[in-house]
Scaffold this active site. Structure first.
Site, mmCIF file in Angstrom:
data_model
loop_
_atom_site.group_PDB
_atom_site.id
_atom_site.type_symbol
_atom_site.label_atom_id
_atom_site.label_comp_id
_atom_site.label_asym_id
_atom_site.label_seq_id
_atom_site.Cartn_x
_atom_site.Cartn_y
_atom_site.Cartn_z
ATOM 1 N N LYS A 1 2.761 9.318 8.553
ATOM 2 C CA LYS A 1 1.793 9.098 9.631
ATOM 3 C C LYS A 1 2.179 9.676 11.003
ATOM 4 O O LYS A 1 1.502 10.550 11.510
ATOM 5 C CB LYS A 1 1.471 7.600 9.745
ATOM 6 C CG LYS A 1 0.614 7.109 8.571
ATOM 7 C CD LYS A 1 0.089 5.727 8.806
ATOM 8 C CE LYS A 1 -1.036 5.373 7.857
ATOM 9 N NZ LYS A 1 -0.617 4.931 6.531
ATOM 10 N N ASP B 1 9.136 2.589 1.761
ATOM 11 C CA ASP B 1 7.962 3.340 2.207
ATOM 12 C C ASP B 1 7.799 3.074 3.697
ATOM 13 O O ASP B 1 7.282 2.032 4.105
ATOM 14 C CB ASP B 1 6.731 2.884 1.410
ATOM 15 C CG ASP B 1 5.454 3.574 1.877
ATOM 16 O OD1 ASP B 1 5.467 4.214 2.950
ATOM 17 O OD2 ASP B 1 4.435 3.466 1.165
ATOM 18 N N PHE C 1 0.853 -1.184 0.000
ATOM 19 C CA PHE C 1 0.000 0.000 0.000
ATOM 20 C C PHE C 1 0.887 1.231 0.000
ATOM 21 O O PHE C 1 1.716 1.407 0.883
ATOM 22 C CB PHE C 1 -0.935 0.036 1.218
ATOM 23 C CG PHE C 1 -1.895 1.177 1.152
ATOM 24 C CD1 PHE C 1 -3.077 1.068 0.415
ATOM 25 C CD2 PHE C 1 -1.600 2.389 1.756
ATOM 26 C CE1 PHE C 1 -3.948 2.156 0.319
ATOM 27 C CE2 PHE C 1 -2.468 3.471 1.654
ATOM 28 C CZ PHE C 1 -3.641 3.349 0.938
#
Ligand SMILES: *Cc1c(COP(=O)(O)O)cnc(C)c1O
Length: 401
Positions: free
Chosen positions: A252, A223, A138
């Protein structure tokens, strides 16, 4: 407004992009949340690995308030003091030499993709734009990061997607080796697949990927939007593999909930970007960077990376002990405070999630048969015990005993 009134407004005025749980939180403190009806919850998802320092940490809140009263935004037409300081902090904490700031994980990955392609244009001959990513990965919802996301279900309604992405099975070096061609400029991987189910690769996977990238002269982009800044019990996920990537992306946890993303790279790679190549209006503005600087201070001063490692181990032990006897429980996996509780197909993760919420515990069903746990990094032993007790009860109820 109470919960129901918020739900009605949402249903009336918002695009239906989310399937939301029937609760509207209005206040938070540490690992606790309160909804609009006054109910209290223990938060074990932390805004999806975002609320690293806990809800409304006084130092983060104060830093945001102070900066908001002084100067919030000027654009990157001018130098930005907290941005320069934040870049220095991130470089000192990581393998990287330089940073670019943006506003989200997807944007950080867009920056990484553009940087890799620009780098290849300078350093490699011929058409060299290919990026290999993993199945079940993702990387975001913008068109390029959706193309990078190796999950058909997210892509299919939005074709055509930007070309140049190919997918290989995660944790399979052989498959990756076969997929690399003369047109490949980079491999982009999560250090632990988050949305894809908390898939932790074998210990030798990332080291072997690093070797392969070196051998073939291509970049390794990690990532770390979900795994960085203490989540896995180390500052960065790549530290577990003892490797040096070429580019990483963050978002995040970086602002404790204030939106900010970052793309970090080694000098040799970062230098491919020249003025005009990439930009973001809001990226790295005073306010976002003040939030991120305070977040890093808190993570450091309160030893939250070590706490994540300790509480993560404790959680795995408590969950295994408490759930092992329950039919329907399969196993716990993950690292630090990024964990998945895997059920057998008999137990619906959604039902467990709903049952937990009703009992005052916030967890996240990331698939039909597993629940994700990602509490704030400052979670305590007592919080972990309470959460496991509620979760075990919920699984027992759902499993029917
Ligand atoms: C959440 C996430 C993203 C996307 O971040 P947004 O801020 O939603 O754009 C990208 N990559 C990983 C690994 C993520 O967990």
């Amino acid at each position: 407004m109470n919960n129901q009134q918020v739900i009605e407004l949402t249903q009336r005025y918002l695009m239906s992009t989310y399937s939301q749980l029937p609760v509207a939180f209005v206040r938070g403190e540490g690992c606790r949340l309160w909804d609009a009806d006054g109910n209290e919850y223990l938060d074990f998802i932390g805004g999806i690995s975002v609320v690293s320092t806990g809800h409304c940490h006084p130092r983060v809140a104060a830093a945001i308030c102070e900066q908001a009263g002084q100067l919030m935004h000027t654009s990157n037409l001018y130098h930005i003091p907290p941005q320069a300081q934040l870049a220095k902090r991130l470089v000192e904490l990581s393998f990287a030499d330089r940073c670019f700031f943006c506003n989200s994980g997807a944007e950080a990955n867009e920056a990484a993709i553009k940087l890799a392609r620009k780098w290849a244009g300078i350093n490699r001959s011929g058409e060299c734009f290919g990026i290999i990513t993993a199945k079940q990965s993702f990387h975001g919802r913008t068109l390029a990061t959706l193309a990078a996301t190796g999950q058909e279900k997210y892509q299919k309604a939005f074709r055509p997607l930007p070309p140049g992405f190919t997918y290989v099975i995660f944790n399979d070096v052989g498959a990756l080796e076969e997929a690399i061609s003369g047109q490949t400029c980079a491999v982009m991987l999560e250090t632990i697949q988050g949305e894809g189910g908390i898939n932790v690769p074998d210990d030798d996977y990332l080291p072997r990927v690093r070797e392969l990238c070196d051998k073939r002269g291509i970049l390794l982009i990690l990532d770390e939007v979900q795994t960085a800044l203490g989540r896995t019990g180390r500052w960065f996920g790549y530290e577990h593999a003892d490797i040096t990537p070429d580019i990483i992306t963050l978002a995040k946890a970086l602002g404790s909930g204030f939106p900010i993303g970052a793309c970090l790279a080694k000098e040799e790679v970062a230098s491919a970007f020249q003025p005009g190549d990439h930009a973001s209006t809001f990226g790295g503005n005073h306010l976002a960077c003040a939030a991120a600087l305070a977040t890093i201070d808190v993570i450091e001063d309160e030893s939250l990376v070590a706490n994540a490692a300790q509480m993560g181990s404790l959680l795995v032990k408590l969950l295994t002990d408490e759930l092992s006897g329950i039919e329907g429980f399969d196993h716990v996996r993950g690292r630090g405070l990024l964990l998945a509780v895997q059920f057998t197909p008999k137990v619906s993760a959604k039902a467990v999630q709903d049952q937990c919420l009703a009992a005052g515990l916030v967890v996240n069903a990331t698939g039909d048969d597993r629940v994700r746990l990602a509490p704030p990094l400052m979670v305590s032993e007592a919080d972990c015990q309470e959460a496991v007790a509620i979760l075990a009860d919920a699984v027992r109820k759902v499993a029917g005993h």
